[in-house]
Design a protein around this motif. Structure first.
Motif, PDB file in Angstrom:
ATOM      1  N   SER A 174       1.999   9.769  12.214  1.00 46.24           N
ATOM      2  CA  SER A 174       2.230   9.346  10.838  1.00 46.24           C
ATOM      3  C   SER A 174       2.300   7.823  10.771  1.00 46.24           C
ATOM      4  O   SER A 174       2.430   7.153  11.789  1.00 46.24           O
ATOM      5  CB  SER A 174       3.540   9.927  10.309  1.00 46.24           C
ATOM      6  OG  SER A 174       4.623   9.342  11.002  1.00 46.24           O
ATOM      7  N   THR A 175       2.182   7.294   9.549  1.00 49.13           N
ATOM      8  CA  THR A 175       2.286   5.852   9.346  1.00 49.13           C
ATOM      9  C   THR A 175       3.306   5.569   8.264  1.00 49.13           C
ATOM     10  O   THR A 175       3.210   6.094   7.157  1.00 49.13           O
ATOM     11  CB  THR A 175       0.936   5.266   8.880  1.00 49.13           C
ATOM     12  OG1 THR A 175      -0.034   5.520   9.883  1.00 49.13           O
ATOM     13  CG2 THR A 175       1.051   3.774   8.622  1.00 49.13           C
ATOM     14  N   ARG A 176       4.294   4.762   8.586  1.00 51.53           N
ATOM     15  CA  ARG A 176       5.205   4.215   7.588  1.00 51.53           C
ATOM     16  C   ARG A 176       5.091   2.701   7.675  1.00 51.53           C
ATOM     17  O   ARG A 176       4.743   2.171   8.738  1.00 51.53           O
ATOM     18  CB  ARG A 176       6.657   4.594   7.900  1.00 51.53           C
ATOM     19  CG  ARG A 176       6.999   6.013   7.610  1.00 51.53           C
ATOM     20  CD  ARG A 176       8.429   6.302   8.021  1.00 51.53           C
ATOM     21  NE  ARG A 176       8.680   7.737   7.955  1.00 51.53           N
ATOM     22  CZ  ARG A 176       8.869   8.381   6.816  1.00 51.53           C
ATOM     23  NH1 ARG A 176       8.854   7.718   5.673  1.00 51.53           N
ATOM     24  NH2 ARG A 176       9.060   9.683   6.819  1.00 51.53           N
ATOM     25  N   VAL A 183       0.821  -1.206   0.000  1.00 48.55           N
ATOM     26  CA  VAL A 183       0.000   0.000   0.000  1.00 48.55           C
ATOM     27  C   VAL A 183       0.860   1.264   0.000  1.00 48.55           C
ATOM     28  O   VAL A 183       0.625   2.196  -0.763  1.00 48.55           O
ATOM     29  CB  VAL A 183      -0.949   0.018   1.226  1.00 48.55           C
ATOM     30  CG1 VAL A 183      -1.700   1.342   1.307  1.00 48.55           C
ATOM     31  CG2 VAL A 183      -1.919  -1.145   1.151  1.00 48.55           C
ATOM     32  N   LEU A 184       1.881   1.267   0.852  1.00 49.36           N
ATOM     33  CA  LEU A 184       2.630   2.506   1.075  1.00 49.36           C
ATOM     34  C   LEU A 184       3.928   2.622   0.299  1.00 49.36           C
ATOM     35  O   LEU A 184       4.400   3.730   0.031  1.00 49.36           O
ATOM     36  CB  LEU A 184       2.934   2.645   2.575  1.00 49.36           C
ATOM     37  CG  LEU A 184       1.835   3.268   3.416  1.00 49.36           C
ATOM     38  CD1 LEU A 184       2.118   3.041   4.890  1.00 49.36           C
ATOM     39  CD2 LEU A 184       1.713   4.758   3.141  1.00 49.36           C
ATOM     40  N   GLY A 185       4.523   1.466  -0.060  1.00 47.60           N
ATOM     41  CA  GLY A 185       5.829   1.536  -0.699  1.00 47.60           C
ATOM     42  C   GLY A 185       6.806   2.253   0.214  1.00 47.60           C
ATOM     43  O   GLY A 185       6.875   1.949   1.401  1.00 47.60           O
ATOM     44  N   ASP A 186       7.530   3.231  -0.314  1.00 51.39           N
ATOM     45  CA  ASP A 186       8.403   3.987   0.580  1.00 51.39           C
ATOM     46  C   ASP A 186       7.761   5.310   1.007  1.00 51.39           C
ATOM     47  O   ASP A 186       8.433   6.205   1.475  1.00 51.39           O
ATOM     48  CB  ASP A 186       9.791   4.205  -0.042  1.00 51.39           C
ATOM     49  CG  ASP A 186       9.691   4.655  -1.490  1.00 51.39           C
ATOM     50  OD1 ASP A 186       8.557   4.992  -1.914  1.00 51.39           O
ATOM     51  OD2 ASP A 186      10.724   4.667  -2.189  1.00 51.39           O
ATOM     52  N   GLY A 187       6.451   5.390   0.840  1.00 47.85           N
ATOM     53  CA  GLY A 187       5.736   6.599   1.244  1.00 47.85           C
ATOM     54  C   GLY A 187       5.280   6.544   2.686  1.00 47.85           C
ATOM     55  O   GLY A 187       5.669   5.665   3.453  1.00 47.85           O
ATOM     56  N   THR A 214       0.103   5.234  16.429  1.00 47.20           N
ATOM     57  CA  THR A 214      -0.115   6.094  15.269  1.00 47.20           C
ATOM     58  C   THR A 214      -0.474   7.504  15.731  1.00 47.20           C
ATOM     59  O   THR A 214       0.002   8.504  15.191  1.00 47.20           O
ATOM     60  CB  THR A 214      -1.259   5.536  14.405  1.00 47.20           C
ATOM     61  OG1 THR A 214      -1.006   4.157  14.151  1.00 47.20           O
ATOM     62  CG2 THR A 214      -1.366   6.278  13.089  1.00 47.20           C
ATOM     63  N   SER A 215      -1.301   7.555  16.755  1.00 45.62           N
ATOM     64  CA  SER A 215      -1.708   8.843  17.311  1.00 45.62           C
ATOM     65  C   SER A 215      -0.501   9.592  17.870  1.00 45.62           C
ATOM     66  O   SER A 215      -0.349  10.797  17.685  1.00 45.62           O
ATOM     67  CB  SER A 215      -2.747   8.600  18.399  1.00 45.62           C
ATOM     68  OG  SER A 215      -2.798   9.670  19.301  1.00 45.62           O
ATOM     69  N   ARG A 225       0.391  10.986   6.466  1.00 44.93           N
ATOM     70  CA  ARG A 225       0.533  12.020   7.495  1.00 44.93           C
ATOM     71  C   ARG A 225      -0.763  12.798   7.572  1.00 44.93           C
ATOM     72  O   ARG A 225      -1.661  12.622   6.746  1.00 44.93           O
ATOM     73  CB  ARG A 225       1.665  12.976   7.126  1.00 44.93           C
ATOM     74  CG  ARG A 225       3.014  12.473   7.568  1.00 44.93           C
ATOM     75  CD  ARG A 225       4.089  13.536   7.500  1.00 44.93           C
ATOM     76  NE  ARG A 225       5.379  12.881   7.478  1.00 44.93           N
ATOM     77  CZ  ARG A 225       5.904  12.319   6.395  1.00 44.93           C
ATOM     78  NH1 ARG A 225       5.255  12.377   5.253  1.00 44.93           N
ATOM     79  NH2 ARG A 225       7.070  11.713   6.453  1.00 44.93           N
ATOM     80  N   GLY A 226      -0.866  13.645   8.574  1.00 45.06           N
ATOM     81  CA  GLY A 226      -2.004  14.540   8.669  1.00 45.06           C
ATOM     82  C   GLY A 226      -3.232  13.914   9.300  1.00 45.06           C
ATOM     83  O   GLY A 226      -4.342  14.052   8.809  1.00 45.06           O
ATOM     84  N   TYR A 227      -3.030  13.193  10.378  1.00 44.93           N
ATOM     85  CA  TYR A 227      -4.174  12.657  11.114  1.00 44.93           C
ATOM     86  C   TYR A 227      -4.931  13.797  11.781  1.00 44.93           C
ATOM     87  O   TYR A 227      -4.329  14.803  12.162  1.00 44.93           O
ATOM     88  CB  TYR A 227      -3.705  11.630  12.143  1.00 44.93           C
ATOM     89  CG  TYR A 227      -3.303  10.308  11.508  1.00 44.93           C
ATOM     90  CD1 TYR A 227      -4.282   9.366  11.180  1.00 44.93           C
ATOM     91  CD2 TYR A 227      -1.975  10.023  11.204  1.00 44.93           C
ATOM     92  CE1 TYR A 227      -3.922   8.164  10.575  1.00 44.93           C
ATOM     93  CE2 TYR A 227      -1.611   8.835  10.603  1.00 44.93           C
ATOM     94  CZ  TYR A 227      -2.595   7.911  10.295  1.00 44.93           C
ATOM     95  OH  TYR A 227      -2.258   6.740   9.692  1.00 44.93           O
TER      96      TYR A 227
END
Lengths: 325, 505, 335
Positions: C253-255, C156-160, C248-249, C163-165
Motif C-alpha cells: 500500500s501507499t500512504r 494527491v493522497l490527502g489522508d487516503g 511499496t511491494s 491499495r491493491g497492487y
C-alpha cells in the motif's frame, strides 16, 4: 547593508501582497483580530526560528528543536499531573532550564568533541523522541489531566493579545538586543562570518557555538511548555517534523546556511510568511495538505533568490569596465 | 640617526616552540623599540609566523621569556596580548566581511553603556575619529565586504590603534596593495612611529624593508641569526644571513634552444578582467608574465584553460584553433596550468602523493575506466623522482610534506599529463630557497627538453633570472613585451606601474 | 617528446610506494572495528533469544536494512563527494504515490517498476540541477525538496491510501529467490558489489574522493566536478526509486507518510559505516557492515520486545557514539 535591508523589505512586501490578495476575496482574513490570531498561531514558530537563527549564524544547524520541544512539553505535562498546584512561572523556568540543558548537550558535543552539528542533532533528535516514549510509556497526557492554570496561562489576554503572543514579542525583542548590542551577539556573527579571524580576535568559536545551542535549546524548552499548554495534549510525536518548518523559516528569512549572514527581523518574517500561508489555506479553501509542498517550494525559491543576491561579481580589473559595471 | 638607544618596549629571549616533528623556534630573541620599525627577515619556515603567534597569544612558547617594559609576562589568550597593547595586522586580513567597519574595529573591546550593552553611538563616533586620524575616508557604518583590500587594511590598522597598542605587528601588509596604496601605508607607518609605537614589520621585499625600517632581526630555520641597525647593513649582507649562502647561484645558467611557434593567442578579452591579450609562445621558451598583484595575469591564465569564459579571442596551437571550455579540455589540448594556491587549488592535501600525481592522468593509467594501482605508482614514481621529491612513501598524504615538496608534487602532477605548454603561476611563492632552486633548475631542464613554459611571477629577480622574454601586464592589458637589453628591473617596474620613461627619469 | 620519457634521467633516489602493507592498514581500520561489533551483537542476540538463530527469522531480519542500504550506497558516494540528499525518504513517498496513480490507471508490474525508477531519477535530477546549475547548498535544497516531494504526495493522497497492487508486483518486496534468500537481499548484494567496485576500483570513484576533499583542486585537475555531482544525485534518486519499488511491494500500500524519517536512518547508516559527513573519506564495505549491524540491533531489540521508538534511541546513540568515542579516547590519550 543595502542588500540585507533590501531582503527584509522584499519579504515584507511579499507578505503584504499575499495579504492583499487574500483580502481581495476574503476581507475577513485581514481584520486586526484575525491578524492577531495568525500572529499568535505563528508564535511558537517565531520563537524557535530565533534560536535556530543563532545556531545557523555560527555555521551549525539544530535539527533537534522539535524533539526538544516535545520532550520538555511531555516532562512539564507529566509534572503537572503529579503537582497540579505548581506555579506556572516555575513551570516555565523549569521548561527553559530543561531545554537549555538539552541544547547544552548538543553544544558540548559540537564544541568539545568537534562533531558536525548535523550529525549531533540528528542523533539527539531521535534520542529525545525515544526518551519521551520512555517517560510517558507511550501514553497521551490529555486536557482533563492538566490543571486549569497550566493550560490557561498562554491564553490570558493582555491588551487584546494572548500571553503566547506577548511571550513571542518579548523573545523577539530580547534576541534583537542580544544580537545587536551584546558581546555574545557580535561573537555569534563573527564566529560564523570568519571563524579563523574570530579566533585571532580572541573569540572562542566552539564556545560561541555552544552558547547558540543553549539559546536554541532554551527557546525550544519554552516553546515546549507553550505548545503543550495551548493544545492541551502531550504525546510522543507532537510537533513531529516541525524542525523543518523552523529551518524553512530561517532560510526564507534570508539567513545563510553558510553562516554569518542573517537578522532577527529575517527570522521573524520568514516564520510569519509560513504562518500566513498556513492560516490562509483553509480560508481560501485549499486543502491543508498543500501546506507541505508550498513551504518546500518557498524554501527553494528563497534559497535560490538569496544565492542570486549574494553572488560575488568577480574582479573588475579593467578601468573601462569599472565605470560600466 | 641619534645613537641614543632607548630601552626596548618588548623583549623576547630564549623563545622555544616545538611542534610534533619540528622545532619551529629554537631559542630566538627579538627586541622592539619605541618609535622604531624593526624588520623581521627570514625565509618561509624561518619561524616568523610562529613568533607572531607567540606574541599575540595564539601560541604559548614552550620556553623563554617575554618582557614588556622590563616586566616578564605571559599571553595566555589573544585578549591578554591585546590588553597588554600588542596587536597584529595579519597576512590574510583577519576581519569580518559581514560586520560593519565600526564593529570590526571594536570587536572584543566595544564601548559599553551603563547596562553592559554595546554603545553603538559611541562606537561609531570613536571609529570615525580613528579613521579620520589616519586619513581614511571610510564610513564606519558600511559593511566590510563592500570595501577594497587597501581599505580593509586601513580598517585593520584602525583596529590596532583602537586598542591603544604599544606594539604593532605588520605581517606582510603590502602583499596585496598597489604602489599608491603602499606609499600611503608608509606614511601611516611614519605616523605610528611619531606616536611612539614599536613596530614589527615582516616583509619579503627588500626595497620596502630598506625604505621604512630602522632595525632588523634575521631568523633562519627557527634560530636567531643576527640583528642590528639598517643604516649599518646592506641588502647582500641580509640575504647572506637569511639564506646562509650568496644569491648568485640561485638561477641556473641556461642556453635556450628556442624552436617554432607552439601557441598563439590573439585578441583575448573578458568583460571585466582583461582585454586584448595577444602573444606567441615558441617551443623551448620560458615566457615570463610580470605585473603587480591584481594586474589580471592569473585571471587571464585561468580563462585560457577554460575556468572563466572570455568574451572573445582566438587561441591557436599550431594550425588548430582551440575552443577550451574547461580545464579538462585544456589538459586534453596539452595546456596545463599549475595554480598559485597550492593548498586550495593545486594539491588535494588529504590524498596520498601518488593519487595526486595521477589525478589529471587517470585516463593514462587506467583501463576502461578501471584503476590500475601498479601503473599509478609507476607514473608517480617517475615524475616525483625527476623533481627530487623528499617523502617517506608515495602513499603519504601530500599535506604531511613541506611546502616545497608539496609544490614538487603539484608540478609533477601536471607534467605527468605530458603537456606541450605548462603555465606556472607564482611557482616559487612561499617555498624555501632549496626547493626554489630545485624548481628553477627543473624549469630550465624542461625548457631544454622542448617544453614551452609560461611563468607568472611577481618577483623581479625570478622574472629576470628565468625568462627568455617577458610580457608585462597592467590593469588587465599588455603594457609591454620586453626582451634582451630592454629587460631590466627599471623597465619592468616602469611598465607595470604605468610610469612613462620621462617621468621615471 | 623527450620530456615524456623520464627513464632517461638517472633516478636520484627511490621513494617506496607504501610503508604499511594494505593488510596492516585493514586490521586497524574502522571497518574491522565495525565488523567486530557486528559479530558481538550477533552473538548477544543469539543468547538473548532462542528464535534468533533460525534461518527464516534471520531472513526476516534483512528487511530491516536492505531497502535503506540501497539508498545508503548512493548516499555514501554523495556524502564522500561533499554533498548530501535529505530528500530520499520523500522521494520514496513521491515514487510510491506515482506508482499508485499508475496502478489505478491499470498499469501492470512493468509499468509500476518503470514509474518508480523514472520518478526517482527525475527527483534526483531536480535536486542535482538545483545544486550544480544554480550552485545552491545541497543541505538546504534537499530540506526544501524533502517538503516539496512529500508535499505532492499529500496533495494527491490527502489522508487516503493506495491499495491493491497487482500480485506480480509483490515479488520485489515479498519474494524469495532461493530458500530463505529474499529478492531484496539479492538486490542488496548486487548493489553492494557494483557500488564497491565503482567507488574503489574506477576512475569515477577516485574523482568522487578528489571532489570531496577539495573540489577546487579537482576542477583545476581537469575533473568535471559538476557532472560528477549531477551523476551522484541521479544515482541517489534512482536508488530511492528502487527502494520505493521494494518498500511499496512489501507493504502492498501507499500512504503519504510512507518511509517518513528514513533519511535519518540512511544518513546514520552511512556515517556509522565510517563515511565522513564532511566528505572525502569512507568506504562501501563500511556501509555494508553498518547496514547489517543496524539490522541486527533493530532485530535483536525487537526480539526483546523493545518498541520501535526506543530502538531509535539506540540508533541515535550509535550515530553520536561512533564519532564521539574514538575522539574521547584520543583526548584522554592526549593528556
Amino acid at each position: 547593508m543595502s542588500i540585507l535591508k533590501h531582503r527584509e523589505t522584499l519579504l515584507v512586501a511579499v507578505i503584504a501582497a499575499m495579504l492583499a490578495l487574500i483580502a481581495s476575496r476574503f476581507p475577513g482574513f485581514v481584520t486586526p483580530g484575525n491578524l492577531a490570531a495568525v500572529f499568535t498561531d505563528t508564535a511558537p514558530l517565531m520563537i524557535l526560528a530565533l534560536g535556530q537563527m543563532a545556531v545557523i549564524l555560527t555555521r551549525c544547524i539544530d535539527l533537534s528543536v522539535a524533539a526538544n520541544l516535545a520532550l520538555t512539553g511531555m516532562a512539564v505535562a507529566l509534572l503537572n499531573t503529579v503537582a497540579p498546584g505548581l506555579p506556572v512561572v516555575l513551570t516555565i523556568a523549569l521548561a527553559i532550564g530543561m531545554g537549555a540543558l538539552m541544547g547544552a548537550i548538543n553544544g558540548l558535543l559540537v564544541w568539545k568533541l568537534d562533531i558536525p552539528s548535523i550529525v549531533v542533532t540528528l542523533g539527539t533528535m531521535t534520542i529525545f523522541r525515544g526518551i519521551i516514549f520512555l517517560i510517558s510509556d507511550g501514553q497521551w497526557v490529555n486536557a482533563h489531566e492538566m490543571s486549569a492554570n497550566f493550560t490557561g496561562f498562554p491564553r490570558i489576554e493582555i491588551l487584546g493579545l494572548p500571553v503566547l503572543a506577548w511571550i513571542a514579542i518579548i523573545a523577539i525583542a530580547a534576541m534583537g538586543l542580544v544580537m545587536s548590542r551584546t558581546v555574545l551577539g557580535r561573537s555569534i556573527f563573527a564566529a560564523g562570518s570568519n571563524p579563523h579571524a574570530a579566533a585571532y580576535t580572541g573569540i572562542d568559536v566552539g564556545r560561541t557555538q555552544f552558547a547558540a545551542f543553549v539559546i536554541s535549546g532554551a527557546l525550544a524548552g519554552l516553546t515546549g511548555y507553550l505548545w503543550i499548554a495551548r493544545y492541551a495534549v502531550a504525546y510522543v510525536d507532537i510537533a513531529g517534523g516541525f524542525e523543518l518548518d523552523v529551518v524553512a523559516a530561517c532560510v526564507i528569512g534570508g539567513i545563510s546556511i553558510a553562516g554569518g549572514v542573517g537578522t532577527v527581523a529575517g527570522a521573524v518574517l520568514g516564520a510569519l510568511f509560513l504562518g500566513v500561508i498556513k492560516n490562509a489555506l483553509p480560508v481560501v479553501d485549499i486543502s491543508p495538505f498543500w501546506q507541505l509542498a508550498i513551504s518546500g517550494a518557498a524554501i527553494l525559491i528563497a534559497v535560490a533568490f538569496n544565492a542570486r543576491a549574494g553572488r560575488s561579481k568577480g574582479r573588475v580589473i579593467l578601468k573601462s569596465a569599472e565605470h560600466a559595471a | 640617526m641619534a645613537e641614543a638607544s632607548p630601552e626596548p618596549v618588548l623583549e623576547l629571549s630564549g623563545i622555544v616552540k616545538t611542534f610534533p616533528g619540528t622545532r619551529a623556534l629554537d631559542g630566538v630573541r627579538l627586541e622592539l623599540y619605541p618609535g622604531e620599525v624593526t624588520a623581521l627577515i627570514g625565509e618561509n619556515g624561518a619561524g616568523k609566523s610562529t613568533i607572531v603567534k607567540c606574541l599575540t597569544g595564539i601560541y604559548q612558547p614552550d620556553e623563554g621569556e617575554i618582557r614588556l617594559d622590563g616586566t616578564a609576562l605571559r599571553f595566555p589568550t589573544p585578549q591578554a596580548a591585546a590588553a597588554a597593547g600588542v596587536t597584529a595586522i595579519h597576512q590574510e586580513t583577519v576581519l569580518f566581511d559581514d560586520l560593519t567597519v565600526a564593529e570590526n574595529i571594536f570587536l572584543g573591546h566595544a564601548p559599553r553603556t551603563r547596562f553592559g550593552l554595546i554603545d553603538k553611538g559611541e562606537m561609531r563616533r570613536k571609529a570615525a575619529a580613528i579613521l579620520k586620524g589616519i586619513g581614511a575616508e571610510i564610513d564606519p557604518d558600511v559593511l566590510l565586504k563592500d570595501l577594497g583590500i587597501a581599505s580593509k587594511h586601513l580598517v585593520a590598522i584602525s583596529r590596532a590603534l583602537s586598542i591603544d597598542a604599544r606594539v604593532v605587528i605588520m605581517d606582510e601588509p603590502t602583499a596585496a596593495l598597489s604602489h599608491k596604496e603602499i606609499e600611503e601605508l608608509y606614511e601611516l607607518v611614519d605616523e605610528l612611529k611619531r606616536q611612539g609605537k614599536a613596530i614589527l614589520f615582516i616583509s619579503h621585499k627588500f626595497d620596502e624593508i630598506f625604505r621604512i625600517s630602522d632595525r632588523y632581526t634575521v631568523f633562519r630555520d627557527g634560530q636567531f641569526v643576527g640583528a642590528g641597525r639598517m643604516a649599518e647593513t646592506t641588502e647582500a649582507d641580509l640575504v647572506r644571513m637569511m639564506v646562509g649562502r650568496s644569491v648568485e647561484q640561485i638561477y641556473p645558467k641556461r642556453a635556450p634552444r628556442i624552436g617554432g611557434e607552439v601557441l598563439r593567442v590573439a585578441g583575448y578579452s573578458h568583460p571585466t578582467e582583461f582585454e586584448d591579450i595577444g602573444f606567441s609562445l615558441r617551443q623551448g621558451e620560458i615566457l615570463g608574465f610580470y605585473g603587480l598583484v591584481g594586474a589580471g595575469r592569473s585571471e587571464f591564465m585561468q580563462a585560457l584553460i577554460g575556468l572563466t569564459k572570455p568574451s572573445k579571442g582566438v587561441v591557436k596551437m599550431g594550425d588548430k584553433v582551440l575552443a577550451i571550455r574547461s580545464p579538462a579540455e585544456a589538459i586534453e589540448a596539452g595546456i596545463v596550468y599549475v595554480p598559485e594556491d597550492r593548498g586550495k587549488q593545486g594539491a588535494i592535501t588529504q590524498l596520498p602523493i601518488f593519487q595526486n600525481v595521477t589525478l589529471p592522468s587517470l585516463a593514462q593509467t587506467s583501463r576502461n575506466g578501471f584503476l590500475r594501482m601498479a601503473e599509478e605508482f609507476k607514473l608517480a614514481r617517475d615524475y616525483t623522482q625527476r623533481l627530487d621529491l623528499r617523502a617517506a612513501s608515495l602513499d603519504t598524504p601530500v599535506g604531511a610534506l613541506s611546502g616545497g615538496n608539496q609544490q614538487k608534487v603539484v608540478i609533477a602532477k601536471w607534467l605527468a599529463t605530458k603537456p606541450k605548454v605548462i603555465i606556472l603561476d607564482e611557482p616559487t611563492k612561499g617555498i624555501d630557497i632549496g626547493s626554489k632552486a630545485a624548481v628553477h633548475d627543473f624549469m630550465s631542464e624542461l625548457a631544454g627538453e622542448g617544453l614551452s613554459v609560461i611563468m607568472v611571477s611577481s618577483e623581479i629577480p625570478e622574472i629576470l633570472g628565468m625568462s627568455d622574454r617577458v610580457i608585462v601586464m597592467r590593469e588587465g592589458r599588455i603594457a609591454a613585451e620586453l626582451e634582451g637589453d630592454a629587460l631590466t628591473p627599471e623597465t619592468l617596474v616602469r611598465h607595470a606601474a604605468g610610469i612613462s620613461a620621462a617621468e621615471a627619469a | 617528446m623527450s620530456l615524456a620519457d623520464p627513464d632517461m634521467v638517472p633516478a636520484p633516489r627511490q621513494i617506496p610506494d607504501r610503508l604499511a602493507s594494505p593488510a596492516a592498514k585493514l586490521l586497524k581500520s574502522w571497518e574491522s572495528l565495525l565488523l567486530l561489533v557486528a559479530v558481538a551483537v550477533f552473538i548477544l542476540n543469539s543468547f538473548a533469544s532462542p528464535y534468533f538463530l533460525d534461518a527464516w527469522s534471520l531472513s526476516d531480519a534483512t528487511f530491516n536494512f536492505t531497502e535503506k542500504a540501497m539508498i545508503a550506497f548512493a548516499m555514501a558516494l554523495l556524502i564522500i563527494a561533499g554533498e548530501i540528499d535529505l530528500s530520499v525518504a520523500s522521494i520514496i513517498a513521491l515514487c510510491s504515490t506515482a506508482m499508485g496513480v499508475v496502478m489505478q490507471m491499470g498499469g501492470g508490474t512493468g509499468a509500476l517498476v518503470f514509474t518508480g525508477l523514472a520518478v526517482g531519477l527525475s527527483c534526483g535530477a531536480f535536486n542535482g540541477l538545483l545544486v550544480t546549475r544554480l550552485g545552491l547548498p545541497s543541505i538546504v535544497v534537499t530540506i526544501g525538496t524533502m517538503s516539496l516531494f512529500r508535499g505532492i504526495s499529500y496533495i494527491v493522497l490527502g489522508d487516503g491510501a493506495f491499495r491493491g497492487y497487482p500480485e506480480g508486483f509483490a515479488w520485489f518486496g515479498q519474494g524469495y529467490v532461493f530458500w530463505v534468500i529474499t529478492v531484496e537481499m539479492v538486490i542488496f548484494t548486487l548493489l553492494a558489489i557494483v557500488f564497491g567496485v565503482v567507488l574503489h576500483k574506477t576512475n569515477f570513484g577516485r574523482q568522487v574522493y578528489a571532489i570531496g576533499n577539495n573540489s577546487t583542486a579537482a576542477l583545476f585537475s581537469g575533473i568535471r566536478v559538476q557532472r560528477v555531482k549531477m551523476i551522484l544525485f541521479l544515482l541517489t534518486g534512482l536508488m530511492s526509486g528502487l527502494a520505493a519499488v521494494c518498500l511499496t511491494s512489501r507493504l502492498g500500500s501507499t500512504r503519504p507518510s510512507i518511509a517518513s524519517g528514513m533519511e535519518l536512518e540512511v544518513v546514520t547508516m552511512v556515517v556509522l559505516g565510517g563515511v565522513s559527513i564532511l566528505g572525502g573519506s569512507g568506504s562501501i564495505p563500511g556501509v555494508v557492515i553498518a547496514a547489517i549491524l543496524m539490522g541486527l540491533v533493530t532485530f535483536g531489540l525487537g526480539l526483546l520486545n523493545v518498541p520501535g521508538i526506543v530502538m531509535s534511541i539506540f540508533i541515535g546513540l550509535m550515530l553520536i557514539g561512533v564519532i564521539a568515542v574514538p575522539r574521547l579516547f584520543k583526548m584522554a590519550r592526549g593528556k
